[in-house]
Design an enzyme around this catalytic site. Sequence first.
Site, mmCIF file in Angstrom:
data_model
loop_
_atom_site.group_PDB
_atom_site.id
_atom_site.type_symbol
_atom_site.label_atom_id
_atom_site.label_comp_id
_atom_site.label_asym_id
_atom_site.label_seq_id
_atom_site.Cartn_x
_atom_site.Cartn_y
_atom_site.Cartn_z
ATOM 1 N N GLY A 11 0.915 -0.935 -0.638
ATOM 2 C CA GLY A 11 0.691 0.538 -0.305
ATOM 3 C C GLY A 11 0.658 0.948 -0.306
ATOM 4 N N GLN A 12 -0.144 2.391 0.217
ATOM 5 C CA GLN A 12 0.615 3.638 -0.289
ATOM 6 C C GLN A 12 2.467 4.078 1.025
ATOM 7 O OE1 GLN A 12 -1.204 7.300 1.210
ATOM 8 N NE2 GLN A 12 -0.814 8.649 0.281
ATOM 9 N N TYR A 140 -14.947 4.361 8.617
ATOM 10 C CA TYR A 140 -13.576 4.814 8.853
ATOM 11 C C TYR A 140 -13.151 5.237 10.091
ATOM 12 C CZ TYR A 140 -8.842 5.772 7.851
ATOM 13 O OH TYR A 140 -7.127 6.625 7.865
HETATM 14 N N1 SER Z 1 -5.955 10.246 4.166
HETATM 15 C C1 SER Z 1 -7.079 9.585 4.681
HETATM 16 C C2 SER Z 1 -8.363 9.640 4.353
HETATM 17 O O1 SER Z 1 -8.146 10.676 3.769
HETATM 18 C C3 SER Z 1 -7.434 10.046 6.180
HETATM 19 O O2 SER Z 1 -6.248 9.174 7.286
HETATM 20 O O3 SER Z 1 -9.338 8.747 4.561
#
Ligand code: SER
Length: 317
Positions: A11-12, A140
């Site tokens: 991943g990133q 999330y």
């Molecule tokens: N980069 C993430 C998102 O935008 C934030 O932790 O979901």
Amino acid sequence: MKNILVIGAAGQIGSELVPELRARGYMTVAAGSGRTPLPEHLTDGPTATVNLLDSDALDAVIKHFNIDTVFNLAAILSAVGETRPMAAWNLGVYGVIGLLELARDRKLSVFTPSSIGVFGPETPHNLTPQDTVCRPRTMYGITKVAGELLSDYYRAKYGVDARSVRYPGLISYVTPPGGGTTDYAIDIYWKAIETGVYRCPLKAGTYLPMMFMPDALRAAIELMEADASRLKHFNSFNVGALSFDPEEVAASIQKRLPGFKLEYDVNPLLQSIADSWPDDLDDSAAREEWDWVPQYNLDQMTNVMLNAITKRLTESA
Ligand code: SER
């Protein structure tokens, strides 16, 4: 920290954390899920296939490589989490508690990133404090709050060495991120070079905390290397670096590419998520407890991004 397992290595963050850890001399196993192949530059060291939700298989890898520290970078980011909430929950909560159970049994140190996604509309948006309201409105964010609480619970109850930072939007060019709200700030650099124009999904004036990947890697490594007796927060530290809106990043790009044009095509889902997140963070706890200092400002990051993306596009042409 001697023998390290990086979960989510394709991943990133993982695709850059693995080489950085190896360059610092750590034995580092790059573990992918098997769905996305590991990038070639990670195969110059040990690799494994790991499903975070399969504890027995994960335990076998941990035993095989005599792992003492795990960086758990498996995640479903904010925008994708809204379309796949159960998958986000399973990975972000069952995945984390399963790993913490193994960490208790095998005495592992664990780093699972948290995020600015833990904050919500009631959180103070300017210089968001370390200890404040965490009532996110995204799945999330909910999984990240749960991950913070579980990590602190296993630390207090079982002495598990679990630590984490609340990452801002992370900007990088090696591996594309998947489905984050802050990812416009990566796309804008690619489009600036590829087409000279970018249609931004967030409104002008939408400030968000951001960080360039080299700073993000240092944050993870320096926190895990820090003397535990100095730490009070553990899960999870605000880490500040940059704060900008689309106009400011566009202006930074225009210093190098004066013809670059920024247009807007606002995405209501992304805009509502961004509006619920901080503008910038108070990271004084990280500065005091483990000497956190970011290194890149916006123009420095823009220069590296534009040079690196130009090089990649030229090489692939
Ligand atoms: N980069 C993430 C998102 O935008 C934030 O932790 O979901």
